[in-house]
Design a protein around this motif. Structure first.
Motif, PDB file in Angstrom:
ATOM      1  N   ILE A  76       0.837  -1.193   0.000  1.00  0.00           N
ATOM      2  CA  ILE A  76       0.000   0.000   0.000  1.00  0.00           C
ATOM      3  C   ILE A  76       0.873   1.245   0.000  1.00  0.00           C
ATOM      4  O   ILE A  76       1.670   1.450   0.913  1.00  0.00           O
ATOM      5  CB  ILE A  76      -0.943  -0.021   1.220  1.00  0.00           C
ATOM      6  N   TYR A  90      -4.315   6.086   6.918  1.00  0.00           N
ATOM      7  CA  TYR A  90      -4.682   5.225   5.794  1.00  0.00           C
ATOM      8  C   TYR A  90      -4.953   3.778   6.208  1.00  0.00           C
ATOM      9  O   TYR A  90      -5.769   3.102   5.595  1.00  0.00           O
ATOM     10  CB  TYR A  90      -3.566   5.239   4.743  1.00  0.00           C
ATOM     11  N   TYR A 132      -7.882   6.290   3.054  1.00  0.00           N
ATOM     12  CA  TYR A 132      -7.201   5.407   2.107  1.00  0.00           C
ATOM     13  C   TYR A 132      -8.034   5.245   0.834  1.00  0.00           C
ATOM     14  O   TYR A 132      -7.515   5.354  -0.273  1.00  0.00           O
ATOM     15  CB  TYR A 132      -6.937   4.029   2.721  1.00  0.00           C
ATOM     16  N   TRP A 133      -9.337   4.965   0.988  1.00  0.00           N
ATOM     17  CA  TRP A 133     -10.192   4.757  -0.174  1.00  0.00           C
ATOM     18  C   TRP A 133     -10.243   6.023  -1.026  1.00  0.00           C
ATOM     19  O   TRP A 133     -10.230   5.958  -2.256  1.00  0.00           O
ATOM     20  CB  TRP A 133     -11.593   4.319   0.247  1.00  0.00           C
ATOM     21  N   MET A 185      -6.923   6.321  -2.887  1.00  0.00           N
ATOM     22  CA  MET A 185      -6.875   5.408  -4.031  1.00  0.00           C
ATOM     23  C   MET A 185      -7.737   5.930  -5.188  1.00  0.00           C
ATOM     24  O   MET A 185      -7.342   5.825  -6.346  1.00  0.00           O
ATOM     25  CB  MET A 185      -7.362   4.010  -3.631  1.00  0.00           C
TER      26      MET A 185
END
Length: 163
Positions: free
Chosen positions: A47, A61, A153-154, A157
């Motif tokens: 990640i 995250y 985090y989402w 991304m």
């Protein structure tokens, strides 16, 4: 005898299961196997975390099992943990996670999240038994992955930026 199928990219889990069974069935026939000692499914996620202040902001995250306050007043540079627990009497999950050491030539840091689900007991080699176990493992790993990742985090991304 050990049998591993390493895949670095696939679109759907069903594709992976089909490829695994296509590779496993000839081995079962050739070696006349009836049981497997260990069946497992493992996802190793690398990640990307923004490099600036990564040793402090990785928690934005990823939900890490490490309490960094224990090490205060020191700031962590990197770490790696392993946690293993029983999900059921026949299924175990091992999580290896941590912030890897910084690399000079990159503009991000890597947080390793390695999720390994397996059975501690031998399993029948029938296709339905193996595919059923793989489905269970996949669901457990996916659920844990989603639990460990934060909303930030989402967003990171989806947008490709850390803030």
């Amino acid at each position: 005898m050990h049998f591993n199928l390493l895949v670095s990219d696939y679109l759907h889990f069903e594709d992976y299961k089909s490829a695994l069974m296509a590779a496993l069935e000839p081995a079962v026939e050739i070696f006349q196997l009836s049981r497997i000692q260990r069946v497992g499914l493992r996802y190793i996620n690398r990640i990307s975390i923004p490099k600036k202040d990564a040793s402090m902001i990785y928690r934005d995250y990823v939900r890490s099992p490490l309490d960094t306050h224990v090490f205060a007043p020191h700031q962590l540079n990197s770490f790696l943990t392993e946690i293993s627990f029983d999900l059921t009497g026949t299924k175990k999950l091992t999580i290896r996670s941590g912030l890897l050491p910084a690399q000079i030539d990159t503009n991000s840091r890597i947080y390793l999240l390695d999720l390994d689900c397996s059975s501690p007991e031998s399993v029948s080699l029938s296709s339905p038994a193996i595919t059923s176990l793989l489905d269970e493992y996949h669901e457990s790993i996916e659920s844990e992955f989603k639990r460990l990742m934060t909303d930030k985090y989402w967003k990171y991304m989806a947008e490709g930026k850390g803030t």
